[in-house]
Motif scaffolding. Structure first.
Motif, PDB file in Angstrom:
ATOM      1  N   ARG A 115       1.391  -2.943  16.880  1.00  0.00           N
ATOM      2  CA  ARG A 115       0.408  -2.502  17.704  1.00  0.00           C
ATOM      3  C   ARG A 115      -0.465  -3.324  18.012  1.00  0.00           C
ATOM      4  O   ARG A 115      -0.978  -3.982  17.263  1.00  0.00           O
ATOM      5  N   ASP A 141       2.726  -1.688  21.021  1.00  0.00           N
ATOM      6  CA  ASP A 141       2.027  -0.444  21.548  1.00  0.00           C
ATOM      7  C   ASP A 141       0.599  -1.224  21.510  1.00  0.00           C
ATOM      8  O   ASP A 141       0.311  -2.062  20.399  1.00  0.00           O
ATOM      9  N   ARG A 166      -4.077   2.036  29.795  1.00  0.00           N
ATOM     10  CA  ARG A 166      -3.625   1.368  28.869  1.00  0.00           C
ATOM     11  C   ARG A 166      -5.044   0.436  28.364  1.00  0.00           C
ATOM     12  O   ARG A 166      -5.655  -0.185  27.453  1.00  0.00           O
TER      13      ARG A 166
END
Length: 322
Positions: A115, A141, A166
């Protein structure tokens, strides 16, 4: 972990094959070898030097694709307080111009993680572009928060639109400043934070991330952090250059870099502020007083490398691999 090795062997005149205004006061240049020769490989976070004059060298992040071996892309903001670099780029480096280039080198490497939180301010978006592309390709992510003065001042919006929600765009005149308390208030397990932009933004991000696990935050600064005042001022020390076989004296009012240059030792520097990493040198012995804005706490503690343009020595003697 030490920074990635400096690549000194590549230095060449490249041609500007494209020069476009990507936003207000932001020029995006694409550089290539005139004969089509492949350029050295690079990784997200890398930058190159543009040699714009005898004493005018500036660093710009590569913001194209590491998978393109033939072209390098950079974005350059024209600033009102420019010391000559951005003005020279905007005035002189149009399509067809040639410019001396050195590098690439990477002191802002992307560490593998499941992430990421990317935070960019203004032209600080440039190193983030290849980073988010790599994060997306790896299946990680990730989220990008990108702020700027206004939408018209923010470059690469068309490219970023492909990533959908995003990416959070925060033009200050529409949305205000990023809410760092909400973004960084609670440490997120397994998340790395990458930030680049103005000093005020980075100082605030650094303060918020103080409670995050060690190694979570990665910053790239355009200007040096304010150095803490030294009680009693700087002191001199003995400098041993192991490969050159020289022992020199570094007085309180001169840097290691200056002393080496004066002695005829081949050293390369650029910003002379501890920001670009050009002068990174291996330390053999000595207690280094690290004053750069590049190395993280772990790297400083390891005492393996130092930026000789600003860092000094706490002990009486410093031995370097020069």
């Amino acid at each position: 972990m030490a920074t990635q090795p400096i690549v000194r062997e590549f230095e060449a005149d490249l041609t500007v094959v494209s020069a476009v205004e990507a936003a207000t006061d932001v020029a995006v240049l694409t550089l290539a070898a005139e004969d089509g020769t492949a350029l050295p490989p690079w990784t997200p976070g890398a930058h190159i030097d543009l040699v714009l004059g005898e004493d005018l060298v500036r660093q710009y992040s590569l913001c194209g694709s590491p998978g393109d071996p033939d072209r390098w892309r950079i974005g350059v903001l024209r600033t009102p307080d420019s010391r000559g670099g951005s003005k020279a780029v905007h005035a002189e480096l149009g399509e067809g111009a040639r410019v001396r280039v050195r590098g690439p080198r990477n002191h802002f490497p992307m560490v593998a993680s499941p992430r990421y939180l990317f935070i960019a301010g203004g032209i600080g978006i440039t190193p983030m572009l290849p980073m988010i592309a790599e994060a997306a390709a790896s299946g990680a992510d990730w989220r990008l928060v990108y702020g700027g003065r206004s939408r018209t001042s923010m470059a690469f919006l068309d490219e970023l639109a492909a990533y959908g929600d995003r990416v959070s765009l925060l033009p200050q005149d529409e949305a205000g400043l990023p809410d760092l308390a909400a973004l960084l208030g609670s440490p997120a397990a397994g998340t790395l934070v990458y930030a680049c932009g103005p000093t005020g933004l980075l100082d605030a991000v650094e303060e918020r991330c103080a409670v995050w696990p060690a190694g979570s935050l990665h910053l790239e600064r355009f200007a040096a952090k304010a150095a803490p005042e030294t009680a009693g001022g700087d002191t001199g020390f003995e400098l041993v250059l192991q490969r050159s076989g020289l022992t020199l004296s570094v007085p309180a009012d001169q840097s290691v870099f200056e002393v080496c240059k004066a002695a005829g030792v081949s050293v390369v520097g650029s910003c002379l502020e501890g920001v670009c990493g050009t002068c990174e040198t291996e330390v053999i012995d000595g207690d280094v007083d690290h004053r750069d804005s590049i190395l993280n706490d772990e790297e400083k503690e390891s005492n393996e490398f130092m930026m000789i343009c600003v860092s000094r020595c706490r002990s009486d003697r410093l031995t370097l691999d020069l």
